[in-house]
Design an enzyme around this catalytic site. Structure first.
Site, mmCIF file in Angstrom:
data_model
loop_
_atom_site.group_PDB
_atom_site.id
_atom_site.type_symbol
_atom_site.label_atom_id
_atom_site.label_comp_id
_atom_site.label_asym_id
_atom_site.label_seq_id
_atom_site.Cartn_x
_atom_site.Cartn_y
_atom_site.Cartn_z
ATOM 1 N N LYS A 173 -16.246 10.889 -10.139
ATOM 2 C CA LYS A 173 -15.654 12.233 -10.177
ATOM 3 C C LYS A 173 -14.274 12.157 -10.812
ATOM 4 O O LYS A 173 -13.385 11.474 -10.289
ATOM 5 C CB LYS A 173 -15.524 12.804 -8.763
ATOM 6 N N GLY A 226 -5.040 7.530 -7.194
ATOM 7 C CA GLY A 226 -4.486 8.851 -6.899
ATOM 8 C C GLY A 226 -3.310 8.714 -5.951
ATOM 9 O O GLY A 226 -2.687 7.644 -5.868
ATOM 10 N N THR A 228 -0.939 8.517 -2.505
ATOM 11 C CA THR A 228 -0.996 7.659 -1.315
ATOM 12 C C THR A 228 -1.630 8.403 -0.128
ATOM 13 O O THR A 228 -2.430 7.823 0.609
ATOM 14 C CB THR A 228 0.422 7.154 -0.982
ATOM 15 N N ALA A 229 -1.323 9.686 0.038
ATOM 16 C CA ALA A 229 -1.896 10.434 1.168
ATOM 17 C C ALA A 229 -3.415 10.525 1.024
ATOM 18 O O ALA A 229 -4.153 10.348 2.009
ATOM 19 C CB ALA A 229 -1.286 11.831 1.235
ATOM 20 N N THR A 230 -3.898 10.753 -0.195
ATOM 21 C CA THR A 230 -5.354 10.821 -0.406
ATOM 22 C C THR A 230 -5.977 9.451 -0.147
ATOM 23 O O THR A 230 -7.042 9.351 0.469
ATOM 24 C CB THR A 230 -5.687 11.276 -1.843
ATOM 25 N N GLU A 248 -5.577 2.430 -5.819
ATOM 26 C CA GLU A 248 -4.401 2.390 -6.711
ATOM 27 C C GLU A 248 -3.620 3.666 -6.454
ATOM 28 O O GLU A 248 -4.055 4.747 -6.842
ATOM 29 C CB GLU A 248 -4.845 2.333 -8.179
ATOM 30 N N CYS A 282 2.020 6.536 -13.378
ATOM 31 C CA CYS A 282 2.353 5.892 -12.099
ATOM 32 C C CYS A 282 3.326 4.736 -12.303
ATOM 33 O O CYS A 282 3.975 4.304 -11.364
ATOM 34 C CB CYS A 282 1.089 5.416 -11.407
ATOM 35 N N GLU A 384 7.827 10.051 -4.163
ATOM 36 C CA GLU A 384 7.314 10.101 -5.533
ATOM 37 C C GLU A 384 7.390 11.534 -6.067
ATOM 38 O O GLU A 384 6.864 12.455 -5.438
ATOM 39 C CB GLU A 384 5.860 9.623 -5.558
HETATM 40 P P1 NDP Z 1 -4.816 12.958 -5.808
HETATM 41 O O1 NDP Z 1 -4.743 11.924 -4.746
HETATM 42 O O2 NDP Z 1 -4.518 14.348 -5.442
HETATM 43 O O3 NDP Z 1 -6.270 12.987 -6.460
HETATM 44 C C1 NDP Z 1 -6.876 11.869 -7.073
HETATM 45 C C2 NDP Z 1 -8.370 12.077 -7.107
HETATM 46 O O4 NDP Z 1 -8.867 12.087 -5.776
HETATM 47 C C3 NDP Z 1 -8.797 13.404 -7.716
HETATM 48 O O5 NDP Z 1 -10.008 13.227 -8.402
HETATM 49 C C4 NDP Z 1 -8.963 14.255 -6.488
HETATM 50 O O6 NDP Z 1 -9.805 15.341 -6.699
HETATM 51 C C5 NDP Z 1 -9.590 13.272 -5.535
HETATM 52 N N1 NDP Z 1 -9.463 13.617 -4.128
HETATM 53 C C6 NDP Z 1 -8.542 14.422 -3.532
HETATM 54 N N2 NDP Z 1 -8.759 14.484 -2.198
HETATM 55 C C7 NDP Z 1 -9.845 13.707 -1.946
HETATM 56 C C8 NDP Z 1 -10.564 13.355 -0.764
HETATM 57 N N3 NDP Z 1 -10.206 13.815 0.436
HETATM 58 N N4 NDP Z 1 -11.627 12.534 -0.872
HETATM 59 C C9 NDP Z 1 -11.990 12.038 -2.065
HETATM 60 N N5 NDP Z 1 -11.360 12.340 -3.241
HETATM 61 C C10 NDP Z 1 -10.300 13.151 -3.164
HETATM 62 O O7 NDP Z 1 -3.885 12.434 -6.972
HETATM 63 P P2 NDP Z 1 -3.483 13.202 -8.303
HETATM 64 O O8 NDP Z 1 -4.715 13.557 -9.050
HETATM 65 O O9 NDP Z 1 -2.495 14.265 -7.959
HETATM 66 O O10 NDP Z 1 -2.767 12.031 -9.132
HETATM 67 C C11 NDP Z 1 -1.431 11.714 -9.008
HETATM 68 C C12 NDP Z 1 -1.244 10.497 -8.132
HETATM 69 O O11 NDP Z 1 -1.968 9.398 -8.655
HETATM 70 C C13 NDP Z 1 0.188 10.036 -8.080
HETATM 71 O O12 NDP Z 1 0.527 9.729 -6.740
HETATM 72 C C14 NDP Z 1 0.196 8.766 -8.912
HETATM 73 O O13 NDP Z 1 1.185 7.837 -8.568
HETATM 74 C C15 NDP Z 1 -1.157 8.241 -8.630
HETATM 75 N N6 NDP Z 1 -1.560 7.305 -9.668
HETATM 76 C C16 NDP Z 1 -1.604 5.970 -9.364
HETATM 77 C C17 NDP Z 1 -1.931 5.040 -10.336
HETATM 78 C C18 NDP Z 1 -2.036 3.592 -10.013
HETATM 79 O O14 NDP Z 1 -2.593 2.846 -10.812
HETATM 80 N N7 NDP Z 1 -1.536 3.124 -8.895
HETATM 81 C C19 NDP Z 1 -2.206 5.457 -11.717
HETATM 82 C C20 NDP Z 1 -2.124 6.880 -11.912
HETATM 83 C C21 NDP Z 1 -1.810 7.765 -10.921
HETATM 84 P P3 NDP Z 1 -9.265 16.769 -7.236
HETATM 85 O O15 NDP Z 1 -7.945 16.575 -7.839
HETATM 86 O O16 NDP Z 1 -10.313 17.054 -8.199
HETATM 87 O O17 NDP Z 1 -9.233 17.640 -6.049
#
Ligand code: NDP
Length: 480
Positions: A173, A226, A228-230, A248, A282, A384
């Site tokens: 996804k 994504g 950290t909370a997610t 990550e 990130c 962040e």
């Molecule tokens: P999110 O955590 O909001 O979302 C990431 C993905 O997880 C999206 O596809 C989202 O879906 C999905 N998601 C959200 N909630 C759930 C859940 N409860 N169960 C399963 N999947 C879920 O992150 P962002 O998209 O806002 O991305 C930004 C974040 O990503 C920043 O914190 C950044 O630091 C981090 N990041 C880390 C990297 C690394 O390599 N460490 C690289 C790039 C980014 P949807 O958005 O479709 O609702």
């Protein structure tokens, strides 16, 4: 208006609920396509397709699997312009970033793991006079890949490619905010006749579609990038089910600049490491620590350059910054700038929303922003922001800057600028981070371990690390 489709078992299809939601173009603040609002039943279908495809895909020779993946890489390359335009439109990033970073790296991901798998060997341990142990590395079965919006196709394929190469079938996804290039990827798979059910792409919200992937008893591993909370929410569900987890997560990376650095090169790179992709990488260095001897020189030169940086629509070839990804994200970033002021910070450059001429006047643009005068422990310096906002802070000694650099809950990457070799080694060793760049930034080698420590995640991606994650070791002992 165009409706994006799910791709399940090699077939484009609508979500079973028939419901869609809006896909917004950040550069204009306008809806331009519709995204499937997929639910549990769509994920169920995708997992079932992946499970059925697994026996054939996992038993295929690695050369043949690699050939299929190479066809996908070539298929993306054949539609290069379309992918670049779509990534920029979906995300708001300048077209030149999609052209030089996102899409070429997505192609590299497929190519790298398509051939890398042929060099992936497992261990054997000889026990003289007793027997030999050899270790098999078996694919896991169906795995879930969930990715964010900042580098959409690049990070999506960074998970999918090693999962497929290792012989797994995938339910993936993309972020609901940036689904379009994942949809184009499905078109490429369809064109090349990719084996059905091996890679299934389902669109929708994280809370519903993403959650269903994580909860499904047949997804044996979850690879997630994504916030950290997610990541925490996913771990809470997946850990008691004993799934393999690669997380990550967020970062708040230090960029540490010593007096003895090569100033011009540091300045040029620091502009990129602060504001590339509107600061939405990130790995961006959002906390800049500068040694006192060059603090004023750095501050003046940095502020002068950034005041000239062009914020423009993504199609403008001169745009240094485009739009941030969504209205909600823009409000969040602007909120942090207000917080920085409340916390006593001084805005040296930027600080405001940018309103461009029509048709971009409703787009989500923010000036690149530099703030000084903040305590390293304040919220602005600990949380962040993930936007075009950096803080600058002076320091005197290595010990002092290490305390400040390591003070956050995060530990993804760090950048060091110094010509003192011993210091570079010392600092690289002491910094809490999974990745340290010395006198450089964002130099990527796909063979190296990629990931963070502390709240920046668990596990590593890249090279053998990714292939190990997507396989299960099984040791076999043969008595001699
Ligand atoms: P999110 O955590 O909001 O979302 C990431 C993905 O997880 C999206 O596809 C989202 O879906 C999905 N998601 C959200 N909630 C759930 C859940 N409860 N169960 C399963 N999947 C879920 O992150 P962002 O998209 O806002 O991305 C930004 C974040 O990503 C920043 O914190 C950044 O630091 C981090 N990041 C880390 C990297 C690394 O390599 N460490 C690289 C790039 C980014 P949807 O958005 O479709 O609702």
């Amino acid at each position: 208006m165009e409706k994006i489709q799910n791709y399940i078992n090699g077939v484009f299809e609508a979500p079973q609920s028939g419901k869609y939601f809006d896909n917004i173009e950040p550069a204009k603040g306008e809806v331009y396509s519709q995204i499937p609002d997929s639910q549990v039943e769509d994920i169920e279908k995708a997992v079932s397709a992946a499970k059925n495809a697994f026996p054939i895909w996992s038993k295929m020779s690695i050369e043949e699997r690699g050939d299929w993946m190479t066809k996908v890489a070539d298929g993306i390359a054949n539609r290069m312009d379309e992918f670049i335009a779509a990534e920029s439109r979906d995300n708001g990033k300048p077209i030149k970033i999609a052209e030089h970073v996102d899409i070429p790296r997505a192609i590299s991901n497929f190519k790298f793991f398509a051939t890398g798998i042929q060099h992936f060997a497992s261990e054997s341990h000889n026990m003289v006079g007793v027997g030999i142990n050899y270790t098999l590395r078996k694919p896991l079965g169906v795995v879930g890949c969930i990715s964010p919006w900042n580098l959409p196709l690049y990070l999506f394929t960074w998970k999918i490619a090693p999962a497929l190469a290792a012989g797994n079938c995938v339910v993936a996804k993309p972020s609901e905010v940036t689904p379009y290039t994942a949809y184009l990827l499905c078109k490429v798979m369809d064109e090349v006749g990719f084996p059905k059910g091996v890679l299934n792409i389902v669109h929708g919200f994280g809370q519903s579609a993403g959650d269903a992937i994580v909860r499904h008893k047949e997804t044996k591993a979850i690879s997630f990038t994504g916030g950290t909370a997610t990541g925490k929410a996913i771990a809470t569900i997946a850990a008691p089910m004993f799934k393999k987890l690669s997380l990550e997560l967020g970062g708040k990376n230090p960029n540490i600049i010593f007096d003895d650095c090569d100033f011009d090169e540091m300045l040029k790179t620091t502009i990129r490491s602060s504001f590339a992709n509107q600061g939405q990488i990130c790995l961006c260095g959002s906390r800049i620590f500068v040694q006192k001897g060059i603090y004023d020189k750095f501050k003046n030169a940095f502020v002068e350059k950034i005041k000239q940086a062009k914020v423009s629509n993504p199609e403008d070839p001169k745009a240094q910054l485009g739009a941030v990804v969504s209205e909600g994200h823009m409000e969040k970033v602007l909120g942090y700038i207000d917080l920085a002021k409340e916390e006593g910070g001084t805005v040296l450059a930027g600080g405001n929303r940018v309103v461009l001429d029509a048709p971009y006047d409703k787009g989500y643009y923010i000036e690149p922003t530099i703030i000084e005068g903040l305590d390293y422990q304040c919220r602005t310096n600990q949380e962040e922001i993930f936007g075009p906002v950096v803080t600058i802070t002076p320091f005197e000694t290595e010990k002092e800057v290490l305390t400040m650099a390591n003070s956050t809950e995060y530990g993804l990457s760090a950048t060091l600028w110094t010509n003192n070799l011993k210091r570079a080694h010392r600092m690289a060793d002491e910094i809490d981070a999974g990745i340290v760049w010395v006198n450089s930034w964002l130099v990527r080698d796909l063979r190296t371990p990629f990931g963070g420590v502390k709240s920046s995640g668990v596990g590593r991606e890249g090279g053998w690390e990714a292939l190990k994650f997507f396989t299960e070791p099984k040791n076999v002992f043969i008595k001699s």
